[in-house]
Enzyme design. Structure first.
Site, PDB file in Angstrom:
ATOM      1  N   ASN A  11     -10.202   4.661   0.021  1.00 30.19           N
ATOM      2  CA  ASN A  11      -9.154   3.655  -0.157  1.00 30.19           C
ATOM      3  C   ASN A  11      -9.591   2.409   0.607  1.00 30.19           C
ATOM      4  O   ASN A  11      -9.571   2.397   1.834  1.00 30.19           O
ATOM      5  CB  ASN A  11      -7.834   4.223   0.400  1.00 30.19           C
ATOM      6  CG  ASN A  11      -6.723   3.197   0.435  1.00 30.19           C
ATOM      7  OD1 ASN A  11      -6.845   2.114  -0.135  1.00 30.19           O
ATOM      8  ND2 ASN A  11      -5.642   3.532   1.119  1.00 30.19           N
ATOM      9  N   TRP A  12      -9.984   1.378  -0.136  1.00 32.02           N
ATOM     10  CA  TRP A  12     -10.535   0.186   0.522  1.00 32.02           C
ATOM     11  C   TRP A  12      -9.439  -0.765   1.010  1.00 32.02           C
ATOM     12  O   TRP A  12      -9.741  -1.795   1.608  1.00 32.02           O
ATOM     13  CB  TRP A  12     -11.508  -0.537  -0.423  1.00 32.02           C
ATOM     14  CG  TRP A  12     -12.796   0.204  -0.609  1.00 32.02           C
ATOM     15  CD1 TRP A  12     -13.150   1.386  -0.019  1.00 32.02           C
ATOM     16  CD2 TRP A  12     -13.916  -0.188  -1.410  1.00 32.02           C
ATOM     17  NE1 TRP A  12     -14.412   1.762  -0.417  1.00 32.02           N
ATOM     18  CE2 TRP A  12     -14.907   0.811  -1.278  1.00 32.02           C
ATOM     19  CE3 TRP A  12     -14.185  -1.274  -2.248  1.00 32.02           C
ATOM     20  CZ2 TRP A  12     -16.143   0.741  -1.928  1.00 32.02           C
ATOM     21  CZ3 TRP A  12     -15.409  -1.345  -2.902  1.00 32.02           C
ATOM     22  CH2 TRP A  12     -16.383  -0.344  -2.741  1.00 32.02           C
ATOM     23  N   LYS A  13      -8.194  -0.448   0.713  1.00 30.65           N
ATOM     24  CA  LYS A  13      -7.069  -1.279   1.175  1.00 30.65           C
ATOM     25  C   LYS A  13      -7.325  -2.756   0.855  1.00 30.65           C
ATOM     26  O   LYS A  13      -7.933  -3.053  -0.163  1.00 30.65           O
ATOM     27  CB  LYS A  13      -6.814  -1.027   2.665  1.00 30.65           C
ATOM     28  CG  LYS A  13      -6.670   0.474   2.968  1.00 30.65           C
ATOM     29  CD  LYS A  13      -6.130   0.780   4.329  1.00 30.65           C
ATOM     30  CE  LYS A  13      -6.041   2.287   4.503  1.00 30.65           C
ATOM     31  NZ  LYS A  13      -5.397   2.689   5.737  1.00 30.65           N
ATOM     32  N   HIS A  97       1.380   5.375  -0.841  1.00 34.01           N
ATOM     33  CA  HIS A  97       0.680   5.341   0.446  1.00 34.01           C
ATOM     34  C   HIS A  97       1.664   4.920   1.542  1.00 34.01           C
ATOM     35  O   HIS A  97       2.538   4.087   1.302  1.00 34.01           O
ATOM     36  CB  HIS A  97      -0.487   4.357   0.362  1.00 34.01           C
ATOM     37  CG  HIS A  97      -1.378   4.435   1.562  1.00 34.01           C
ATOM     38  ND1 HIS A  97      -1.063   3.795   2.742  1.00 34.01           N
ATOM     39  CD2 HIS A  97      -2.540   5.099   1.777  1.00 34.01           C
ATOM     40  CE1 HIS A  97      -2.009   4.066   3.631  1.00 34.01           C
ATOM     41  NE2 HIS A  97      -2.918   4.852   3.069  1.00 34.01           N
ATOM     42  N   GLU A  99       1.464   2.915   3.896  1.00 30.36           N
ATOM     43  CA  GLU A  99       1.545   1.457   4.126  1.00 30.36           C
ATOM     44  C   GLU A  99       2.446   0.791   3.085  1.00 30.36           C
ATOM     45  O   GLU A  99       3.140  -0.170   3.381  1.00 30.36           O
ATOM     46  CB  GLU A  99       0.134   0.848   4.129  1.00 30.36           C
ATOM     47  CG  GLU A  99      -0.598   1.198   5.415  1.00 30.36           C
ATOM     48  CD  GLU A  99      -2.106   1.275   5.293  1.00 30.36           C
ATOM     49  OE1 GLU A  99      -2.673   0.766   4.300  1.00 30.36           O
ATOM     50  OE2 GLU A  99      -2.745   1.856   6.200  1.00 30.36           O
ATOM     51  N   GLU A 169      -1.129  12.722   4.423  1.00 28.51           N
ATOM     52  CA  GLU A 169      -1.635  11.762   5.390  1.00 28.51           C
ATOM     53  C   GLU A 169      -0.602  11.564   6.500  1.00 28.51           C
ATOM     54  O   GLU A 169       0.333  10.763   6.359  1.00 28.51           O
ATOM     55  CB  GLU A 169      -1.886  10.409   4.718  1.00 28.51           C
ATOM     56  CG  GLU A 169      -2.908  10.464   3.613  1.00 28.51           C
ATOM     57  CD  GLU A 169      -3.554   9.101   3.395  1.00 28.51           C
ATOM     58  OE1 GLU A 169      -4.761   9.002   3.607  1.00 28.51           O
ATOM     59  OE2 GLU A 169      -2.847   8.150   3.060  1.00 28.51           O
ATOM     60  N   GLY A 175      -5.724   5.241  10.496  1.00 26.23           N
ATOM     61  CA  GLY A 175      -6.306   4.078  11.162  1.00 26.23           C
ATOM     62  C   GLY A 175      -6.191   4.102  12.676  1.00 26.23           C
ATOM     63  O   GLY A 175      -6.421   3.096  13.338  1.00 26.23           O
ATOM     64  N   SER A 215      -7.960   9.049   9.510  1.00 25.33           N
ATOM     65  CA  SER A 215      -9.123   9.010  10.409  1.00 25.33           C
ATOM     66  C   SER A 215     -10.201  10.053  10.071  1.00 25.33           C
ATOM     67  O   SER A 215     -10.816  10.636  10.964  1.00 25.33           O
ATOM     68  CB  SER A 215      -8.687   9.125  11.872  1.00 25.33           C
ATOM     69  OG  SER A 215      -7.822   8.054  12.202  1.00 25.33           O
ATOM     70  N   GLY A 236      -9.872   5.937   4.533  1.00 30.39           N
ATOM     71  CA  GLY A 236      -9.665   4.493   4.606  1.00 30.39           C
ATOM     72  C   GLY A 236     -10.858   3.821   5.261  1.00 30.39           C
ATOM     73  O   GLY A 236     -11.897   3.607   4.640  1.00 30.39           O
ATOM     74  N   GLY A 237     -10.726   3.532   6.554  1.00 31.89           N
ATOM     75  CA  GLY A 237     -11.741   2.777   7.301  1.00 31.89           C
ATOM     76  C   GLY A 237     -13.179   3.234   7.048  1.00 31.89           C
ATOM     77  O   GLY A 237     -14.072   2.407   6.804  1.00 31.89           O
TER      78      GLY A 237
HETATM   79  P1  PGA Z   1      -7.979   5.887   7.653  1.00 30.85           P
HETATM   80  O1  PGA Z   1      -6.952   5.629   6.458  1.00 30.85           O
HETATM   81  O2  PGA Z   1      -9.053   6.802   7.123  1.00 30.85           O
HETATM   82  O3  PGA Z   1      -8.496   4.518   8.014  1.00 30.85           O
HETATM   83  O4  PGA Z   1      -7.206   6.525   8.757  1.00 30.85           O
HETATM   84  C1  PGA Z   1      -6.592   6.637   5.565  1.00 30.85           C
HETATM   85  C2  PGA Z   1      -5.670   6.103   4.520  1.00 30.85           C
HETATM   86  O5  PGA Z   1      -4.871   5.196   4.822  1.00 30.85           O
HETATM   87  O6  PGA Z   1      -5.696   6.544   3.351  1.00 30.85           O
END
Ligand code: PGA
Length: 254
Positions: A11-13, A97, A99, A169, A175, A215, A236-237
């Protein structure tokens, strides 16, 4: 035996311009060219979907979007429809998600409509759920997840959910560098699989893929993947760098 092909999804956000997204996708294609036992998906921002689709079209990296609107088209300024995602080359779509829920007020009802729209247009939904730190600390993890699953999948039949992927998640792990232990994750994944069984029957419970997210890094993926009910990861990251992400894709099998 369940035949659940692992899925590692990036997930590149809200990161990467078109040029950067295409470059990372190219690098990733080369790095995972030999991988056949794991599905690999990346979800760039909307603006980069089409150029990245052209980049990955002859390889095994699949494309996903990070959100969608439930209508096919209409006067919804700023929204993107399932039809548009399909035409841009998407196979997957991330829905609900944390967020989106936290910053954009997405509700369980919205999530339900979005999953329905995705299924209708043959997009594979990655349905995200997870508890906050405060909910975990006050012992509400399972009741929160129970509600999110029931509301998100309300008015569905098992047949509608054949392709659905669930992503667990924990919000406190996204993050933050704090990962759930593989034991904590397995406990929740087992609970979720049983819940799907109670709601939709054993066939779906056995075949549905449940990803862990929060993470995930090359250092912790193998331990997570060794657990019985963990079928992949939403990253994500660590998905923003092709080399790091390719190491996650090539986790060590137990
Ligand atoms: P993260 O994000 O790997 O940076 O913790 C995961 C996500 O939001 O899907």
């Amino acid at each position: 035996m369940p035949n659940r092909k692992p899925l590692i999804a990036g997930n590149w956000k809200m990161f990467k311009t078109c040029a950067e997204a295409v470059e990372t996708a190219k690098q990733l294609m080369e790095l995972v060219a030999e991988v056949s036992d794991t599905e690999v998906m990346i979800a760039p921002p909307f603006t980069a979907l089409y150029p990245v689709a052209n980049t990955v079209k002859d390889g095994q990296v699949l494309l996903g979007a990070q959100n969608l609107h439930w209508e096919k088209e209409g006067a919804y300024t700023g929204e993107i429809s399932p039809l548009m995602l399909v035409s841009a080359g998407c196979r997957y779509v991330i829905i609900g998600h944390s967020e989106r829920r936290q910053y954009f007020g997405e509700t369980d009802e919205d999530v339900n409509k979005k999953i329905k729209a995705a299924v209708k247009h043959d997009l594979i939904p990655i349905f995200c759920i997870g508890e906050s730190e405060q909910e975990r600390e006050s012992g509400q993890t399972f009741s929160v997840l129970d509600k999110q699953v029931k509301k998100g999948e309300e008015r569905f039949f098992a047949n509608d959910l054949k392709t659905l992927v669930i992503a667990y998640e924990p919000v406190w792990a996204i993050g933050t560098g704090k990962t759930a232990t593989s034991h904590q994750a397995q406990e929740v994944h087992h609970f979720l699989r049983s819940l799907v069984g109670d709601l939709f029957g054993d066939t779906l419970a056995t075949s549905i893929r449940i990803l862990y997210g929060g993470s995930v890094k090359p250092e912790n993926i193998s331990e997570l993947m060794a657990r019985q009910d963990i079928d992949g990861a939403l990253v994500g990251g660590a998905s923003l760098n092709a080399e790091t992400f390719s190491k996650i894709v090539q986790f060590k099998r137990a």
